[in-house]
Design a protein around this motif. Structure first.
Motif, PDB file in Angstrom:
ATOM      1  N   THR A 132       2.065   1.952  -3.477  1.00 49.47           N
ATOM      2  CA  THR A 132       1.009   2.565  -4.294  1.00 49.47           C
ATOM      3  C   THR A 132       0.817   4.039  -3.924  1.00 49.47           C
ATOM      4  OG1 THR A 132      -0.068   0.410  -4.383  1.00 49.47           O
ATOM      5  CG2 THR A 132      -1.379   2.332  -5.009  1.00 49.47           C
ATOM      6  N   ALA A 133       0.854   4.325  -2.623  1.00 47.84           N
ATOM      7  CA  ALA A 133       0.683   5.712  -2.190  1.00 47.84           C
ATOM      8  C   ALA A 133       1.806   6.593  -2.694  1.00 47.84           C
ATOM      9  CB  ALA A 133       0.610   5.748  -0.664  1.00 47.84           C
ATOM     10  N   ASN A 134       3.034   6.100  -2.632  1.00 46.04           N
ATOM     11  CA  ASN A 134       4.155   6.895  -3.120  1.00 46.04           C
ATOM     12  C   ASN A 134       4.045   7.155  -4.608  1.00 46.04           C
ATOM     13  OD1 ASN A 134       5.157   6.926  -0.549  1.00 46.04           O
ATOM     14  ND2 ASN A 134       6.687   5.310  -0.892  1.00 46.04           N
ATOM     15  N   ALA A 147       0.838  -1.216   0.000  1.00 44.60           N
ATOM     16  CA  ALA A 147       0.000   0.000   0.000  1.00 44.60           C
ATOM     17  C   ALA A 147       0.860   1.248   0.000  1.00 44.60           C
ATOM     18  CB  ALA A 147      -0.914  -0.016   1.224  1.00 44.60           C
ATOM     19  N   GLN A 148       1.946   1.236   0.705  1.00 46.30           N
ATOM     20  CA  GLN A 148       2.830   2.407   0.731  1.00 46.30           C
ATOM     21  C   GLN A 148       3.462   2.646  -0.632  1.00 46.30           C
ATOM     22  OE1 GLN A 148       5.605   2.261   3.938  1.00 46.30           O
ATOM     23  NE2 GLN A 148       6.778   4.046   3.222  1.00 46.30           N
ATOM     24  N   CYS A 199       1.264   7.246  -6.444  1.00 43.64           N
ATOM     25  CA  CYS A 199       0.202   8.235  -6.695  1.00 43.64           C
ATOM     26  C   CYS A 199       0.605   9.624  -6.209  1.00 43.64           C
ATOM     27  CB  CYS A 199      -1.094   7.795  -6.030  1.00 43.64           C
ATOM     28  SG  CYS A 199      -1.748   6.221  -6.658  1.00 43.64           S
ATOM     29  N   GLY A 200       1.277   9.682  -5.079  1.00 35.51           N
ATOM     30  CA  GLY A 200       1.677  10.968  -4.524  1.00 35.51           C
ATOM     31  C   GLY A 200       2.656  11.687  -5.403  1.00 35.51           C
TER      32      GLY A 200
END
Length: 1549
Positions: free
Chosen positions: A13-15, A10-11, A17-18
Motif C-alpha cells: 500500500t505504501a509503495n 502495508a508495504q 501511494c508513494g
C-alpha cells in the motif's frame, strides 16, 4: 503456514501511494505538469532509436537522471487522453531497464548503468501509475492503456528472465510491484471490459511466472509468500486466478513426479507453453518447496462456496455502499462466476490427484490451455481429467458445467448400438493405475481437507455446521465484523452469512454441485487406488464413508444428479478392495443403482449435465457385479447405519438380495449397449449359479427360506411360490401347441389360490415379441424369497434372456453369443426339487411326473429353435460369418438343454420342433413350413443349407439326439463317448487267439474284415464268437468307426427270442420205440436199364446219334475201352468190400445202433449274413435322376472293401482313433505369491515343499475345476497329445501315485472335465513340464507325424469327386449355387470349397492358451511373465515354430482372494470382437462355491468363441470323416460283385 511471519501488505500500500505522490510536479497545476512532461519526454524519446538512430544519453549525473525520472513518474499518471506522452514515458523506462541486461542499450544514461538495481527499483515503482484504473474512460482509451501495460509486463518479465545483475532487493521490489498491480486491478469487483478485466489473465500469469523465476534466483521470504497468499484471497472472484493457479500447479506437479518417482512413472502431459513455466535451473528441493507453497496459495477452495467470505473486502463494501438501490456485498453480479471458479479449482485438484495416481492423460491440456485459458475449462468440459478414473473409462465429463452447446446425450442411447463397433480390449476395466503410485494415505495427507469439505458442500452435515456457525455469530456483542486486513469493514449482518434467502438464485448452494461432484469423484479415485495389503487410516475411511453417504442420499424425485453420477463413475472398484467397513454403504449404493440402471430413460436433475450415459451405466454395472454375491455370503449379518445409532433402520445382507435381483433383471431388460449387456448376462448367470449352489450346499435341500425371520409359514410359502412361478409361466403358454404331451395339469397344494394371486401381482413378460417388453417387478417385496430363490431366478432369467435374444439381440454377434452361453449355463443347473411337481398326463404313454421347471425348459428350447429359424430365414445379404456363428452357437445351446433335460424329447411337440430345426440346418428348408402344409419328402427337397458350418452343427445335434441324450455318460464314463474296445481288446477275449497277451494290433486287425459304407463309416467285422458266449449262433462283432466315435456291437442271428430258446431241442435224446427184430425177406430181382418193350420200338435217326461200343472201339481203338472196363471192375470190387465192412461194424443196421443228431455247426459266414440282412449287398446301380440316390456321394457301391494287408493300415486306424469326436481344451493353473514376477518363482510354488504355504482356498478351487484322474488309467484328453485317447490299463503302465495333493502337472495326474461335446484338462505345470516339452520337441513329438502326415484331417482338403469325397467349401458363407443348372430340378449337393491344406491357419485347434492364475496380491497381474510361462504349456499339438502360441493371443483369468473370503476376477486377453466370453466378467466378485464352475464355463466358452471366429475350423466329426475318406483312398479294393461275394466267403486269417 506463515502465521508467525509478518505480512508485507502495508508495504504494498505504501509503495502504491508513494508512486502516486512521488513526483514534485504534483505540486503544480496539472496543465503545467503536463507541458513539462510533454517537452521533456518527447526529447528523451528521440534518443531511443525508435524513429531515428539511437544516440548516447546526455544525462550524465545522478541529479539529472532523478529529475527526468520525476517527470516521467508524473507522466505515467496523466489521463489516458495523453496517450502519446504516456507511450513515450513507457518507452523511455523500458529502454532504461535494459541496464539490467547483459548488454544495455546505448541510450541508457551512464548513472543508471552504474547502479542499475537502484534505478530499476525506482522505475518499477513508478510503473505503478500506469496500471491505476482511470475512471470514466472510454473503451478505446482503456484498450490503449492495456496495450501499454502489456508492454511493461513483457519488459519486466524479459528483464527478470535474462538479467544477471538483479539483487535480492530488486527481486523483492519487482514481486511487490506485481502484487500491487494485481491488487489494484483484480481486487475490485469485476467490471466487464475494464482495464482489470482485460489485463486480469496477463498480470496473473506474469506474477506467477516471475515468482517462479524468483524461486530459482532469489527465493522469496516467508513474509513474501504470506503476502502472496493474502493477496490471492482477495482475487478469488476472478476466474483467471484459479486457471493460472492450475497451470502452475500442474507444471510443478509434472516436475515433482519426474524426480520423485523416476522416468518409469506415467508422465504428466501439459500444454507445450505450460512446460516452459518451470525455470531450467530449479533444483528438485526448490520444486518441492515451490509446489507445496503454490498449492496452498489460494487457501481452502471451499471458501469459494461462500459468497459472503469472498465479498468481504473493502472494494465490495464500497460497491454495496454506493449502489443506488442498496445491496449486500455478496449480491455483486461478478460473484455469479463462483460456482464455475469452484468447479475449476476442484478440477485442478482432481488433475493433480490423477497425476499422482498415474492417470496422466492429454486431456489435462484442456484444463491448462495457455491462450484463452480463461474459458479453458468451460469450453472443454468434456475433456477434463477429473472425469476419468479407474473403472470408468469415461470419455465425457459427468461433472461438467452447463455446456457451451447442447448435446444429444440427453436422449436415450441409440438402440442400434452393436458390440462390433465397441473396442472389447477391456470389459469395463478402465484406465490402469501406475504401479509405483504413492499410498492413498500420502495423497490424502495433502488433499483430504479440501476434498472432504468440498464433498460435504450442500449436504446435511454442511447445513448443520452452517447453522452452528450462525448461532455462534449471533451471540457476538457487535454486529459489525472487522476484517483484519487493511482495516476494511464488512456491513453484512452475521445472520446473513447463512441466510439462503439473501443469496441470488445463481449462487444457491445447489449451483456448486458440479464442484462437489468433482471432489467426491476424486475421493473415490483415491480410495479405489488402494493396493493389496495397503492400510488407510481409519479417520480417512470414516470421513470418506460419511461423505459418500451424504452424497448418495436419494431425493423424492428420484433423479440422478451430478454428484451421484460422479460417484458411480469413479467407484467401480470400491467393493473389490478389502476396504474396512465398506459394506455400510451397500444400501446407499443399491439405492443409487436403482435410479440409474432399471430405467430406460435416466431422470436427470438438470438437462445441462453432459456425460456419456453408456459409461455411467457401465460403471454402475461394474459396481453391481462386485456386490451381487454379498447377500448370500454374509446372509443375516446386519448392516449398521452410519448416522443412526438405533437398530430401527438396520438391514441384513439377505434382505438386499431381492433388490439386487430386480436391479439386474430390469437393467438387462432396458440395456441397449452391447458391452453392458454382455456384463449383465455374466452377472445373471453368476446370481443363478450362486443361488443354486447355495441351496445345494448350505441348505442341503432343506429350508429354502433365506429370511432373517425363518418361520414355518414362510417356508411353506417359499416352496409354493417357487411352484407358482411355474404355474404362472405355464399359464402363459399358448394352448394346444405348448402343452407337454396331450394334456397338462398343474396340481398345486393347499393355498394355491392365494399364491396365484401373489404371482399375478407381479407382471411376467408376455410371449409376444416386441422390442420393449413390460418386465417390471415390485421394488418392495413382502418376503425375501418371493422371487429370488434359485428356481424363481431360473424362471425369470430364462424368460428374459430368451425374449431379449429373439427380439433385440439377434443382430449383435457378441450379445447373442453371451445370451446363448448364459442359456447353456442355465441348462446345466440342477434346481433343487420343490415340494410341488407338475404332473404331465400323456394319452399314449403312462403317467409321467416332471419337475416343475419342465415347462420353462421346454419353452427355452422352443425359443432357441425359433431363434435359429429366424436367423436362417434372414435375407441373403444378412448371411455372414457372424450370423452363421450365432446359428452354430444356438445349435450347441440346444444340445446342452436336451442333454441336461432328456425328458423334453418325450414330448412330441418339443421333439418335432427340435427335429424340424435340425432338418432346417442340414437341408436349408423345413419339410412342413406350416402345420397345414403337405410335408415335402427328402427326395423332393433341394439341399441348400445356410452354410457348411451350420450343416455340421445340425448334424452334430442330430447325432447327440439319437445317440447321447439320456445315455451320457455311458458305462465308459464321461471320459469317452466312444467304446473302449478296439481290435486288440476284442481279440483278447476271443477263443482262437491263444497267446492273447503277446498279440499285436496288426495280428488283431488281420482277424477282422473291413468295409466302408456311406464313405464315412468304417465297419470292422469279426466272425468269431467271443469267449464268453456258450450259445453257438451266427455271431458277428462290429467295430463301427464313424464321424462321431467308435462303437462296438455284438450281433447274433437267432430264430427264436432268448426268452423262448431256453430248451435246446438238440441237446436231449427224446427216446424211440423198441426196434422190430423181424427181418424182412428181400427179393432178388434183376435191375434193368430200360423197359422191357424198348426193343420193339423202331429206332429213328436220333437213336443212331449215340454210337455203340463197337462203333467206339472201331473209332477210338480198344485201349480206352479196356481202361474203362478196368475202372468198372475195380469199383465193383471196392463196393463189395465196403458192404462187407459195413455189415461187420458196430454201426451197421443189423446191430440196431441208435441214431444221434448231427454235431452243432460252429462255422458260420456271419459277416455275409449281417451285410446281407442290413442291405449292404444290394448291387443295383443308383439312378442319378433320383434325388434320393443322388443325395450325398456320387453313384457308387454301398460297400467298399479295405485292404488290411498294408503295414500302415494299423497306424492309420490308430490315428483315426486318436481323433476325438469332441473338442478338447487345456487350462493351465498357476499360483503367484505376493511380489513374484519371474516364471521360475511361480513354477517353484507348485513344488511339494511349497504347497503348505498356499492359500487353502486355492486347493479347494482346484478340486472344483474337474475330476482328478490318473493318466495311466485315463482314456480321454490329458492335456498332452501323445497319451490322450488311448486305451489304458496295462499293468506296466499303472504306476502308484506318490505325488502331492496338488500335483496335477500331467505326469501322473491331471484335472479333467467333460460333457457330451467337449473335454477340458486343467494342468498345474511344474518343472517337469519344461523338461517334458524340451524332450518331445527335440525328439519330434507324435503330433508331427500324425498331423502333418494326414494334413487333410486338420484342414478342409481337396478330394476327388469320383471317389465320393466332397469338395471343400468355405464354412462361413452361404452356399454358392450352380448358376448353370438353375433349370434342373435335381438338388445340388453342398460342396466344400477347395482349400490349401498346407496353410498353417487351418489348424483344428486354435493355438491360443488359457491360463488361470491365483494372485495373492492383485497388482501382480501387471507383471505376470506370460511369455516365459508359455514354455511350460506345450501340448504336443504345435506343428511348426511359426505356429506356436504368442503371449498376445493368450487368455488369462486372474483370481484374487479378498479378505472377506470372496474372489475378485481380472480377465486379460487379445483384443477382438469375440475375445471375452461369459459368465466371468472383468472385475466380477465371486463366491468360492461357484468359482470352479464359472471358470470352467468361461474357459469352454472362450475356446468355443475362438473356434467360431476361425473361418477354417473343422468340427471334430468333420475331421474324423475326412480321415475316414483318407483311409478309403489309401486302402480301398476295387472289387467286382463276384469278387466281393467271394471275399465274403473267405475266412479271416
Amino acid at each position: 503456514m506463515y502465521s508467525e511471519w509478518a505480512s508485507l501488505s502495508a508495504q504494498i500500500t505504501a509503495n502504491s501511494c508513494g508512486a502516486q505522490c512521488f513526483s514534485v510536479l504534483n505540486k503544480f497545476p496539472a496543465s503545467a505538469g503536463r507541458e513539462v512532461v510533454v517537452s521533456v519526454v518527447k526529447q528523451l524519446g528521440t534518443n531511443l532509436g525508435i524513429t531515428q538512430n539511437a544516440e548516447p544519453s546526455h544525462l550524465v549525473k545522478d541529479e539529472e537522471v532523478k529529475w527526468c525520472m520525476d517527470v516521467i513518474c508524473f507522466g505515467l499518471s496523466l489521463p489516458l487522453q495523453e496517450h502519446e506522452t504516456i507511450k513515450d514515458c513507457v518507452n523511455v523506462y523500458c529502454e532504461w531497464l535494459t541496464a539490467l541486461h547483459p548488454q544495455p542499450r546505448i541510450s541508457v544514461p551512464k548513472p543508471i548503468c552504474e547502479d542499475a538495481n537502484l534505478y530499476a527499483r525506482q522505475i518499477i515503482n513508478h510503473f505503478h501509475n500506469l496500471f491505476v484504473p482511470r475512471q470514466g474512460e472510454s473503451a478505446d482509451t482503456i484498450k490503449r492503456q492495456a496495450v501499454l501495460c502489456h508492454r511493461v509486463l513483457r519488459t519486466l518479465q524479459q528483464t527478470a528472465q535474462i538479467s544477471q545483475l538483479m539483487d535480492r532487493q530488486t527481486w523483492d521490489t519487482l514481486l511487490l510491484f506485481l502484487l500491487a498491480i494485481n491488487e489494484i486491478l483484480l481486487a475490485p469487483p469485476t467490471v466487464k471490459d475494464d482495464v482489470g478485466d482485460q489485463l486480469c489473465e496477463r498480470v496473473l500469469s506474469v506474477l506467477f511466472e516471475v515468482w517462479l523465476l524468483a524461486c530459482v534466483r532469489s527465493f522469496p521470504s516467508p513474509s513474501m509468500w504470506k503476502t502472496l497468499q493474502e493477496s490471492c484471497a482477495m482475487w478469488r472472484h476472478r476466474v483467471a486466478l484459479v486457471d493460472q493457479w492450475n497451470r502452475v500447479n500442474l507444471a510443478l506437479t509434472a516436475r515433482l513426479l519426474e524426480f520423485s518417482y523416476g522416468p518409469a512413472f506415467p508422465q504428466l502431459k501439459n500444454a507445450d507453453e505450460d512446460g516452459q513455466l518451470i525455470p531450467i535451473g530449479m533444483s528438485n528441493d526448490c520444486v518441492a518447496q515451490t509446489w507445496y507453497r503454490f498449492l496452498r496459495m489460494i487457501g481452502n477452495p471451499t471458501a469459494l462456496c461462500s459468497p459472503h467470505i469472498i465479498s468481504k473486502s473493502s472494494h465490495f463494501v464500497q460497491w454495496a455502499l454506493t449502489h443506488e438501490k442498496g445491496a449486500e456485498t455478496h449480491q455483486h453480479p461478478c460473484l455469479q462466476q463462483l460456482p464455475q471458479i469452484f468447479l475449476n479449482a476442484m478440477k485442478g485438484i482432481s488433475s493433480q490427484v490423477d497425476a499422482f495416481l498415474g492417470l496422466s492423460k492429454t486431456s489435462l491440456i484442456g484444463l491448462t490451455g495457455g491462450g484463452g485459458a480463461r474459458n479453458a475449462i468451460s469450453s472443454s468440459a468434456n475433456t477434463t481429467a477429473g472425469s476419468t478414473g479407474p473403472g470408468s473409462g469415461l470419455e465425457g465429463s459427468a461433472t461438467a458445467p452447463a455446456p457451451t452447446t447442447p448435446t444429444s446425450t440427453s436422449g436415450p442411447p441409440s438402440a442400434s448400438s452393436s458390440i462390433n463397433s465397441l473396442p472389447l480390449t477391456s470389459m469395463g476395466a478402465g484406465v490402469e493405475l501406475a504401479v509405483a503410485r504413492p499410498k492413498c494415505n500420502s495423497i490424502l495427507h495433502v488433499f483430504h481437507e479440501w476434498l472432504f469439505e468440498a464433498a460435504h458442500i450442500g449436504g446435511d452435515t454442511w447445513r448443520q455446521n452452517r447453522k452452528k456457525q450462525a448461532c455462534e455469530a449471533s451471540k457476538r456483542p457487535s454486529s459489525m465484523i472487522m476484517e483484519h486486513r487493511k482495516g476494511s469493514i464488512s456491513l453484512s449482518q452475521p445472520n446473513s452469512l447463512n441466510d439462503p434467502q439473501s443469496l441470488p438464485p445463481t449462487l444457491t448452494i445447489d449451483k456448486y454441485e458440479s464442484g462437489r461432484a468433482e471432489a467426491i469423484g476424486t475421493l473415490c479415485k483415491i480410495f479405489c487406488a488402494k493396493k493389496t495389503g495397503e492400510e488407510i487410516l481409519p479417520v480417512y475411511l470414516a470421513r470418506f464413508y460419511m461423505a459418500l453417504q451424504q452424497c448418495l442420499k436419494i431425493t423424492e424425485s428420484r433423479e440422478c444428479d451430478e454428484t451421484l453420477a460422479s460417484i458411480l463413475l469413479h467407484s467401480s472398484d470400491l467393493f473389490r478392495l478389502d476396504l474396512d467397513g465398506i459394506n455400510v454403504l451397500l444400501p446407499g449404493f443399491i439405492a443409487a443403482l436403482e435410479i440409474v440402471l432399471p430405467d430406460k430413460d435416466l431422470k436427470l436433475k438438470t438437462q445441462s449435465m453432459v456425460f456419456n450415459r453408456t459409461e455411467l451405466r457401465r460403471s454402475a454395472i461394474n459396481i453391481l457385479l462386485s456386490i451381487m454375491v454379498l447377500p448370500l455370503h454374509y446372509q443375516t449379518l446386519p448392516i449398521r447405519d452410519l448416522t443412526c445409532e438405533t437398530s430401527e433402520k438396520m438391514f441384513t445382507f439377505i434382505q438386499l438380495k431381492s433388490r439386487l435381483m430386480n436391479i439386474l433383471m430390469n437393467a438387462l431388460q432396458v440395456e441397449t449397449d452391447a458391452q453392458n449387456t454382455h456384463m449383465l448376462l455374466g452377472g445373471l448367470l453368476l446370481c443363478v449359479q450362486d443361488a443354486v449352489t447355495f441351496e445345494e450346499t448350505e441348505l442341503g435341500g432343506g429350508n429354502a427360506n433365506l429370511s432373517h425371520n425363518s418361520s414355518g409359514v414362510q417356508h411353506h410359502d417359499a416352496n409354493l411360490l417357487s411352484s407358482a412361478c411355474s404355474e404362472r409361466s405355464a399359464s402363459l403358454v399358448s394352448a394346444g401347441t405348448a402343452s407337454l404331451g396331450g394334456q397338462t395339469t398343474a396340481t398345486m397344494g393347499a393355498g394355491s389360490g392365494s399364491i396365484r394371486d401373489t404371482a399375478s401381482a407381479h407382471d411376467y413378460p408376455s410371449l409376444t415379441i416386441s422390442d420393449d417388453m413390460s418386465f417390471e417387478f415390485g421394488q418392495e417385496l413382502e418376503g425375501v424369497t418371493t422371487y429370488d430363490n434359485a428356481h424363481a431366478l431360473f424362471v425369470r432369467a430364462t424368460y428374459l434372456v430368451c425374449h431379449r435374444l429373439i427380439s433385440s439381440w439377434k443382430t449383435d454377434l457378441n450379445v447373442s453369443l453371451a445370451a446363448l452361453e448364459l442359456l447353456s449355463g442355465l441348462a446345466r443347473l440342477h434346481i433343487r426339487e420343490t415340494d410341488t411337481l407338475v404332473k404331465i398326463y400323456e394319452a399314449s404313454q403312462n403317467l409321467t411326473i416332471i419337475s416343475s421347471d419342465a415347462l420353462e425348459c421346454k419353452r427355452a428350447v422352443k425359443w432357441i429353435c425359433d431363434y435359429i429359424c429366424y436367423q436362417c430365414s434372414r435375407p441373403p445379404p444378412a448371411h455372414s460369418k457372424d450370423l452363421h456363428s450365432t446359428i452354430v452357437a444356438a445349435f450347441q445351446c440346444t444340445a446342452a438343454w436336451l442333454m441336461q433335460h432328456p425328458y423334453l424329447l418325450q414330448d412330441k411337440d418339443c421333439l418335432q420342433t427340435v427335429l424340424e430345426v435340425v432338418e432346417l440346418g442340414i437341408s436349408g428348408t423345413k419339410s412342413q413350413s406350416k402345420g397345414t402344409d403337405i410335408p415335402k419328402f427328402k427326395d423332393e427337397k433341394e439341399l441348400k443349407p445356410a452354410s457348411m458350418r451350420v450343416r455340421d452343427a445340425a448334424e452334430n445335434l442330430l447325432t447327440i439326439i439319437l445317440e447321447q441324450v439320456g445315455y451320457f455318460p455311458s458305462e465308459c464314463g464321461p471320459e469317452s463317448i466312444s467304446s473302449l474296445l478296439d481290435e486288440l481288446a476284442l481279440m483278447k477275449h476271443c477263443n482262437s487267439l491263444v497267446p492273447a497277451a503277446a498279440a499285436s494290433s496288426e495280428q488283431a486287425i488281420a482277424k477282422f474284415k473291413y468295409f466302408v459304407t456311406e464313405n464315412s463309416t468304417i465297419l470292422a467285422l469279426l466272425e468269431e464268437p467271443l469267449g464268453n458266449d456258450q450259445d453257438p449262433q451266427p455271431t458277428v462283432t462290429l467295430l463301427i468307426r464313424g464321424p462321431f466315435g467308435r462303437h462296438a456291437w455284438t450281433m447274433q442271428l437267432r430264430h427264436l427270442p432268448r426268452s423262448k430258446s431256453g430248451i435246446k431241442y438238440h441237446a436231449v435224446n427224446p427216446g424211440r420205440p423198441i426196434p422190430m427184430n423181424d427181418v424182412m425177406q428181400r427179393l432178388d430181382s434183376e435191375q434193368k436199364n430200360f423197359p422191357d418193350g424198348v426193343d420193339k420200338v423202331q429206332p429213328c435217326v436220333a437213336d443212331y446219334s449215340i454210337p455203340t461200343i463197337e462203333q467206339m472201339r472201331e473209332q477210338y481203338g480198344t485201349a480206352g475201352i479196356r481202361e474203362l472196363e478196368s475202372m468198372l471192375e475195380n469199383q465193383s470190387i471196392h463196393e463189395k468190400l465196403a458192404w462187407a465192412e459195413a455189415d461187420t461194424s458196430a454201426d451197421s443196421l443189423s446191430h440196431a445202433q441208435e441214431c444221434v443228431p448231427p454235431a452243432v455247426c460252429h462255422e458260420f459266414h456271419a459277416a455275409r449274413l449281417f451285410l446281407s440282412h442290413f442291405g449292404f449287398l444290394g448291387f443295383e446301380t443308383r439312378n442319378p435322376q433320383n434325388p434320393a440316390e443322388a443325395l450325398g456321394n456320387p453313384p457308387q457301391r454301398p460297400l467298399i472293401v479295405l485292404d488290411t494287408k498294408s503295414t500302415a493300415f494299423a497306424a492309420d486306424l490308430d490315428r483315426l482313433d486318436k481323433l476325438s469326436a469332441r473338442t478338447h481344451d487345456s487350462v493351465y493353473v498357476f499360483y503367484v505369491k505376493s511380489g513374484q514376477t519371474s516364471a521360475q518363482q511361480i513354477i517353484g510354488n507348485m513344488a511339494e515343499e511349497q504347497s503348505a504355504s498356499h492359500d487353502p482356498h486355492f486347493a479347494s478351487m482346484l478340486q472344483t475345476l474337474g475330476w482328478p484322474v490318473q493318466i495311466a488309467e485315463h482314456s480321454g484328453w490329458t492335456g498332452f497329445a501323445h497319451n490322450s485317447w488311448s486305451l489304458k490299463g496295462t499293468p506296466e503302465e499303472q504306476l502308484k501315485s506318490t505325488a502331492s495333493e496338488l500335483n496335477y502337472n500331467g505326469s501322473q495326474r491331471v484335472l479333467y472335465w467333460a460333457d457330451v461335446s467337449s473335454e477340458i484338462a486343467f494342468v498345474v505345470p511344474t518343472t517337469w513340464n519344461l523338461r517334458y516339452n524340451s524332450d518331445t520337441s527335440d525328439s519330434g513329438s507324435i503330433s508331427s507325424t500324425d498331423q502333418i502326415g494326414s494334413s487333410n484331417v486338420w484342414a478342409r482338403g481337396e478330394a476327388d469327386s469320383a471317389t465320393g469325397l466332397a469338395k471343400s467349401k468355405s464354412r462361413n458363407l452361404s452356399l454358392e449355387l450352380d448358376t448353370n443348372r438353375r433349370d434342373v430340378k435335381e438338388p445340388v449337393p453342398p460342396t466344400r470349397r477347395k482349400g490349401n491344406v498346407t496353410k498353417p491357419t487351418l489348424l483344428a485347434q486354435a493355438p491360443a492358451k488359457i491360463f488361470l492364475v491365483w494372485l495373492e496380491s492383485y497388482e501382480d497381474y501387471l507383471n505376470f511373465p506370460l511369455e516365459d510361462l508359455l514354455a511350460y504349456t506345450r501340448t504336443g499339438e504345435e506343428l511348426h515354430t511359426q505356429q506356436l502360441p504368442r503371449a498376445s493371443d493368450c487368455h488369462v483369468i486372474f483370481v484374487h482372494s479378498l479378505l472377506s473370503g470372496l474372489l475378485r476376477v481380472k480377465l486379460q486377453g487379445p483384443p477382438g470382437r469375440m475375445s471375452f466370453a461369459t459368465p466371468l466378467v472383468d472385475g466380477m466378485v465371486l463366491s468360492r462355491r461357484v468359482v470352479g464352475n464359472l471358470v470352467r464355463q468361461t474357459a469352454l466358452n472362450i475356446s468355443r468363441r475362438r473356434r467360431l471366429d476361425n473361418d477354417n475350423y473343422q468340427p471334430p466329426h468333420v475331421r474324423r470323416r475326412l480321415k475316414v475318406q483318407d483311409i478309403v483312398q489309401k486302402y480301398k479294393m476295387d472289387l467286382s460283385e463276384a469278387e466281393l461275394l467271394a471275399h465274403l466267403f473267405q475266412r479271416a486269417i
